[in-house]
Motif scaffolding. Structure first.
Motif, PDB file in Angstrom:
ATOM      1  N   ARG A 131      75.578  28.624  38.866  1.00 52.11           N
ATOM      2  CA  ARG A 131      75.078  29.555  37.792  1.00 52.11           C
ATOM      3  C   ARG A 131      73.518  29.467  37.940  1.00 52.11           C
ATOM      4  O   ARG A 131      72.716  30.209  37.658  1.00 52.11           O
ATOM      5  CB  ARG A 131      75.567  28.927  36.411  1.00 52.11           C
ATOM      6  CG  ARG A 131      76.832  29.202  36.055  1.00 52.11           C
ATOM      7  CD  ARG A 131      77.091  28.588  34.674  1.00 52.11           C
ATOM      8  NE  ARG A 131      78.730  28.877  34.176  1.00 52.11           N
ATOM      9  CZ  ARG A 131      79.058  28.447  33.250  1.00 52.11           C
ATOM     10  NH1 ARG A 131      78.248  27.795  32.116  1.00 52.11           N
ATOM     11  NH2 ARG A 131      80.368  28.749  32.872  1.00 52.11           N
ATOM     12  N   ILE A 132      73.202  28.314  38.354  1.00 49.53           N
ATOM     13  CA  ILE A 132      71.646  27.912  38.474  1.00 49.53           C
ATOM     14  C   ILE A 132      70.963  28.864  39.461  1.00 49.53           C
ATOM     15  O   ILE A 132      70.039  29.475  39.631  1.00 49.53           O
ATOM     16  CB  ILE A 132      71.396  26.473  38.869  1.00 49.53           C
ATOM     17  CG1 ILE A 132      71.684  25.787  37.340  1.00 49.53           C
ATOM     18  CG2 ILE A 132      69.807  26.316  39.188  1.00 49.53           C
ATOM     19  CD1 ILE A 132      71.545  24.137  37.507  1.00 49.53           C
ATOM     20  N   LEU A 133      71.727  28.986  40.649  1.00 44.56           N
ATOM     21  CA  LEU A 133      71.323  29.491  42.069  1.00 44.56           C
ATOM     22  C   LEU A 133      71.261  31.080  41.464  1.00 44.56           C
ATOM     23  O   LEU A 133      70.219  32.010  41.836  1.00 44.56           O
ATOM     24  CB  LEU A 133      72.463  29.418  43.042  1.00 44.56           C
ATOM     25  CG  LEU A 133      72.406  28.186  43.778  1.00 44.56           C
ATOM     26  CD1 LEU A 133      73.400  27.714  44.809  1.00 44.56           C
ATOM     27  CD2 LEU A 133      70.952  27.803  44.403  1.00 44.56           C
ATOM     28  N   LEU A 134      72.598  31.603  40.897  1.00 45.39           N
ATOM     29  CA  LEU A 134      72.648  32.920  40.444  1.00 45.39           C
ATOM     30  C   LEU A 134      71.509  33.558  39.393  1.00 45.39           C
ATOM     31  O   LEU A 134      70.617  34.431  39.466  1.00 45.39           O
ATOM     32  CB  LEU A 134      73.944  33.294  39.629  1.00 45.39           C
ATOM     33  CG  LEU A 134      74.289  34.651  39.276  1.00 45.39           C
ATOM     34  CD1 LEU A 134      74.114  35.823  40.342  1.00 45.39           C
ATOM     35  CD2 LEU A 134      75.611  35.112  38.499  1.00 45.39           C
TER      36      LEU A 134
ATOM     37  N   ILE B  73      63.991  36.201  40.274  1.00 46.25           N
ATOM     38  CA  ILE B  73      63.545  36.765  41.537  1.00 46.25           C
ATOM     39  C   ILE B  73      63.210  38.305  41.846  1.00 46.25           C
ATOM     40  O   ILE B  73      62.173  38.978  42.015  1.00 46.25           O
ATOM     41  CB  ILE B  73      63.921  35.885  42.767  1.00 46.25           C
ATOM     42  CG1 ILE B  73      63.492  34.463  42.818  1.00 46.25           C
ATOM     43  CG2 ILE B  73      63.038  36.645  44.180  1.00 46.25           C
ATOM     44  CD1 ILE B  73      64.007  33.638  44.154  1.00 46.25           C
ATOM     45  N   ILE B  74      64.323  38.737  41.593  1.00 45.52           N
ATOM     46  CA  ILE B  74      64.695  40.432  41.556  1.00 45.52           C
ATOM     47  C   ILE B  74      63.683  40.933  40.416  1.00 45.52           C
ATOM     48  O   ILE B  74      63.244  42.026  40.749  1.00 45.52           O
ATOM     49  CB  ILE B  74      66.000  40.621  41.483  1.00 45.52           C
ATOM     50  CG1 ILE B  74      66.817  40.134  42.613  1.00 45.52           C
ATOM     51  CG2 ILE B  74      66.313  42.107  41.302  1.00 45.52           C
ATOM     52  CD1 ILE B  74      68.325  40.272  42.537  1.00 45.52           C
ATOM     53  N   ILE B  75      63.932  40.375  39.394  1.00 43.06           N
ATOM     54  CA  ILE B  75      62.957  41.029  38.123  1.00 43.06           C
ATOM     55  C   ILE B  75      61.658  40.965  38.536  1.00 43.06           C
ATOM     56  O   ILE B  75      60.876  41.938  38.402  1.00 43.06           O
ATOM     57  CB  ILE B  75      63.559  40.209  36.904  1.00 43.06           C
ATOM     58  CG1 ILE B  75      64.777  40.566  36.543  1.00 43.06           C
ATOM     59  CG2 ILE B  75      62.461  40.533  35.909  1.00 43.06           C
ATOM     60  CD1 ILE B  75      65.319  39.782  35.206  1.00 43.06           C
ATOM     61  N   LEU B  76      60.983  39.757  39.129  1.00 45.03           N
ATOM     62  CA  LEU B  76      59.693  39.846  39.391  1.00 45.03           C
ATOM     63  C   LEU B  76      59.220  40.731  40.456  1.00 45.03           C
ATOM     64  O   LEU B  76      58.222  41.292  40.422  1.00 45.03           O
ATOM     65  CB  LEU B  76      59.232  38.216  39.807  1.00 45.03           C
ATOM     66  CG  LEU B  76      59.336  37.008  38.862  1.00 45.03           C
ATOM     67  CD1 LEU B  76      59.132  35.921  39.480  1.00 45.03           C
ATOM     68  CD2 LEU B  76      58.385  37.388  37.670  1.00 45.03           C
TER      69      LEU B  76
END
Length: 312
Positions: free
Chosen positions: A95-98, A104-107
């Motif tokens: 969950r933390i990795l996801l 990162i994708i949103i940034l």
């Protein structure tokens, strides 16, 4: 006591080490009385109490016995060799990795959109300013000149651009509707109005004129000393305790009236820009234009005496 109790309970040093998170070597040193192999005495006593608690002994009593027996000895190790917890060495869950991946994708998407918007703004800004008319291009106008410079050439060009042939020559404009009143437009009056508005726009009000005559400080009847700015002057007033009571840039014509209290001093960054009045009479300035003077006494009698001494 600790070793005997452990052996009676059929526990190994590995069992105790896993339970209280202390290295086996340190447990062996405690049982053998090898104090030099342990960290500081405070931590060693803590290990002993944890060991006793795990064996269900009186930890306070065992700690006191250990301190009485070995308290005069100094361990040689300075660091604390505590085994790291196995739980702290585990990898983060999925969950933390996801969640980190989504962040990162949103940034990256936000950065990409900002870059594209900036490019679009540059494209729009290139086409928003129209070209200069040909009759204005012929004028030698310095676009880098300071504000409030002579704009007579620009004014003439604007008036020439108002071709009188484009202004109705009739004295009346055709009404839009029969019931609406007629509007009379005269060519000479229209041009005169435009000239007046342009002249007003070329003469902006200055800050000094707007603020002229404003007074600060004490009322007139409670002040013997007045400071009037004839040029912009930064002043700072402090009381007898050294606390700042007033600090401001006085514009030309502005006045500060000093309160009739002892121990006040003045600091100014333009001594020559201030006019000093004591009991309504003008005194000599404290210095020249641009002089920075600190700690000037604002005692009326002292100022008068200095003026008399300078005359003599």
């Amino acid at each position: 006591i600790l070793r005997s109790t452990r052996e009676m309970q059929k526990l190994s040093l590995q069992d105790i080490s896993d339970a209280i998170n202390v290295k086996i070597e340190q447990l062996e040193a405690i049982e053998a009385g090898n104090i030099k192999a342990l960290p500081g005495m405070v931590y060693a006593i803590g290990f002993v109490r944890s060991y006793a608690t795990q064996l269900k002994l009186d930890s306070e009593e065992i700690g006191l016995l250990f301190k009485a027996e070995y308290g005069t000895q100094k361990p040689s190790q300075a660091e604390i060799n505590i085994q790291p917890s196995i739980e702290n060495m585990q990898m983060p869950n999925m969950r933390i990795l996801l969640g980190a991946s989504v962040g990162i994708i949103i940034l990256l998407l936000t950065w990409f959109l900002l870059i594209n918007n900036k490019k679009d703004e540059n494209i729009y800004s290139q086409n928003i300013i129209p070209e200069v008319p040909k009759h204005l291009q012929a004028l030698d106008i310095d676009t880098t000149a300071e504000p409030n410079t002579d704009n007579s050439k620009i004014t003439e060009a604007i008036l020439e651009d108002l071709d009188t042939n484009n202004i109705p020559t009739t004295t009346e404009t055709p009404p839009v509707k029969a019931e609406e009143p007629k509007i009379v437009v005269k060519t000479e009056e229209a041009v005169k109005t435009i000239k007046t508005n342009i002249n007003k726009a070329q003469k902006p009000r200055t800050l000094a004129k707007v603020q002229t005559g404003k007074a600060f400080g004490s009322p007139r009847n409670k002040s013997r000393i007045s400071l009037r700015a004839k040029a912009s002057s930064w002043i700072q007033i402090k009381n007898a305790k050294g606390k700042t009571t007033f600090r401001k840039v006085l514009r030309p014509g502005q006045i500060y009236r000093v309160e009739n209290t002892a121990g006040q001093t003045l600091t100014t960054a333009n001594a020559g820009g201030l006019e000093i009045f004591v009991d309504g009479k003008i005194m000599s300035p404290f210095g020249k234009a641009g002089d920075i003077i600190r700690g000037i006494s604002l005692n009326a009698e002292e100022i008068k005496q200095k003026i008399r001494d300078n005359k003599e």
